[in-house]
Write a protein that holds these residues in place. Structure first.
Motif, mmCIF file in Angstrom:
data_model
loop_
_atom_site.group_PDB
_atom_site.id
_atom_site.type_symbol
_atom_site.label_atom_id
_atom_site.label_comp_id
_atom_site.label_asym_id
_atom_site.label_seq_id
_atom_site.Cartn_x
_atom_site.Cartn_y
_atom_site.Cartn_z
ATOM 1 N N THR A 23 55.652 54.197 65.015
ATOM 2 C CA THR A 23 56.602 54.968 65.819
ATOM 3 C C THR A 23 56.735 56.400 65.322
ATOM 4 O OG1 THR A 23 58.548 54.430 64.477
ATOM 5 C CG2 THR A 23 57.986 52.892 66.258
ATOM 6 N N GLU A 75 61.396 48.509 71.659
ATOM 7 C CA GLU A 75 62.356 48.876 72.702
ATOM 8 C C GLU A 75 63.004 50.229 72.416
ATOM 9 O OE1 GLU A 75 65.090 45.681 73.089
ATOM 10 O OE2 GLU A 75 63.598 44.283 73.897
ATOM 11 N N HIS A 77 61.680 52.648 70.778
ATOM 12 C CA HIS A 77 60.673 53.723 70.759
ATOM 13 C C HIS A 77 59.619 53.448 71.828
ATOM 14 C CE1 HIS A 77 62.321 55.457 67.048
ATOM 15 N NE2 HIS A 77 62.538 54.203 66.689
ATOM 16 N N PRO A 78 59.994 53.561 73.088
ATOM 17 C CA PRO A 78 59.056 53.234 74.171
ATOM 18 C C PRO A 78 57.849 54.154 74.235
ATOM 19 C CG PRO A 78 61.038 54.277 75.038
ATOM 20 C CD PRO A 78 61.318 53.979 73.591
ATOM 21 N N GLU A 79 57.938 55.293 73.575
ATOM 22 C CA GLU A 79 56.803 56.216 73.576
ATOM 23 C C GLU A 79 55.714 55.787 72.584
ATOM 24 O OE1 GLU A 79 59.087 57.113 70.018
ATOM 25 O OE2 GLU A 79 59.655 56.667 72.089
ATOM 26 N N SER A 80 56.014 54.842 71.733
ATOM 27 C CA SER A 80 55.072 54.392 70.710
ATOM 28 C C SER A 80 54.062 53.421 71.334
ATOM 29 C CB SER A 80 55.818 53.690 69.572
ATOM 30 O OG SER A 80 56.206 52.382 69.966
ATOM 31 N N PRO A 81 52.995 53.099 70.595
ATOM 32 C CA PRO A 81 52.014 52.133 71.122
ATOM 33 C C PRO A 81 52.401 50.679 70.885
ATOM 34 C CG PRO A 81 51.244 52.975 69.025
ATOM 35 C CD PRO A 81 52.538 53.700 69.323
ATOM 36 N N PRO A 85 54.791 49.026 78.911
ATOM 37 C CA PRO A 85 56.052 49.359 79.594
ATOM 38 C C PRO A 85 56.807 48.117 80.051
ATOM 39 C CG PRO A 85 54.257 50.742 80.386
ATOM 40 C CD PRO A 85 53.637 49.687 79.528
ATOM 41 N N SER A 156 48.623 46.814 70.505
ATOM 42 C CA SER A 156 50.088 46.712 70.544
ATOM 43 C C SER A 156 50.603 46.168 69.218
ATOM 44 C CB SER A 156 50.546 45.801 71.684
ATOM 45 O OG SER A 156 50.364 44.431 71.335
#
Length: 207
Positions: A23, A75, A77-81, A85, A156
Motif C-alpha cells: 500500500t 478496503e 487502500h483501494p488504490e493498492s494492488p 474493485p 493480489s
C-alpha cells in the motif's frame, strides 16, 4: 494514517507487513520477541489477549487475525494492488481464496507446528500431511489452468497470503514449491519489491 504492526519475523504477521509495503502506507514496526516470551507479557496481552502475532493498531484500536487484517488494508487502500474493485466477480473470488486459505491451510498448520495441542499420534500426523498436500494439489491445478496468480493475470493480496503459507512448508517432507504452478507463483511474488524489502527489514534469510 500511520499503522503500528506488532510482528515476529516469518510468522503470520508477514502477510500484514507485506500488505503494508504494497500500500505504501506509513507504518511503524514493533518487534514481539517470541523466544523471550514477550507475547505473554502484560503490555502485549493488553493489546492482544490471545498472546499471538500479528496485532495491527488501526486508528488507535488493536486488531488481529492476519487474513482479516489483509482484507481490511485492501478496503482502506483501494488504490493498492491488494484487491480487485468491490462488486466485481474478481473481488468475490478474492474473498473466496482468502477465506479458503485461512480455513484450510492456516488451521492445519496450527496442529502441524504445535502437535501437543492435538495430542497427536502418527496417524493424525499422516492425516495432517495428506490434508495440507491435498490443498497444494487443488491450488496447483487451479493455477496451472487459470494462473499464474490466484486471480489469473492479476496479482493480489491473496497471492501474498498463499506465498507466506507456501514458505511455511519449506521444511516439510514435500514443500509446496515441488508443485510447478505453485513454484511459479512463489517466484513471481518473491520477485516483488515488497517481498525483498520485508526480508531486509525483518532480517530473514531462508525462503
Amino acid at each position: 494514517m500511520v499503522y503500528t504492526l506488532y510482528y515476529a519475523p516469518g510468522t503470520a504477521s508477514m502477510v500484514v507487513h507485506l500488505a503494508l509495503l504494497e500500500t505504501g502506507a506509513p507504518h511503524e514496526l514493533r518487534l514481539v520477541d517470541l523466544d523471550a516470551g514477550a507475547q505473554r507479557g502484560p503490555d502485549y496481552l493488553r493489546l492482544n489477549p490471545r498472546g499471538v502475532v500479528p496485532t495491527l493498531v488501526v486508528d488507535g484500536k488493536p486488531l488481529s487475525e492476519s487474513a482479516a487484517l489483509l482484507m481490511l488494508l485492501a478496503e482502506r487502500h483501494p488504490e493498492s494492488p491488494l484487491a480487485p474493485p468491490p462488486g466485481t466477480p474478481e473481488r468475490a473470488a478474492w474473498y473466496q481464496w482468502i477465506v479458503y486459505l485461512s480455513n484450510t491451510l492456516m488451521s492445519a498448520y496450527r496442529f502441524w507446528f504445535y502437535p501437543q495441542e492435538l495430542d497427536e499420534t502418527p496417524a493424525v500426523r499422516a492425516a495432517l500431511k495428506r490434508r495440507i498436500e491435498g490443498v497444494w494439489d487443488l491450488l496447483d491445478a487451479h493455477l496451472a489452468a487459470h494462473g499464474p496468480y490466484l486471480l489469473g493475470e492479476r496479482f493480489s493480496g491473496a497471492d501474498l497470503l498463499l506465498t507466506m503459507l507456501m514458505r511455511w512448508s519449506r521444511n516439510m517432507p514435500r514443500p509446496a514449491t515441488e508443485w510447478p504452478a505453485l513454484k511459479r507463483l512463489a517466484d513471481l511474488v518473491r520477485a516483488r519489491p515488497s517481498w525483498k524489502r520485508l526480508y531486509e527489514v525483518e532480517g530473514l534469510r531462508e525462503w
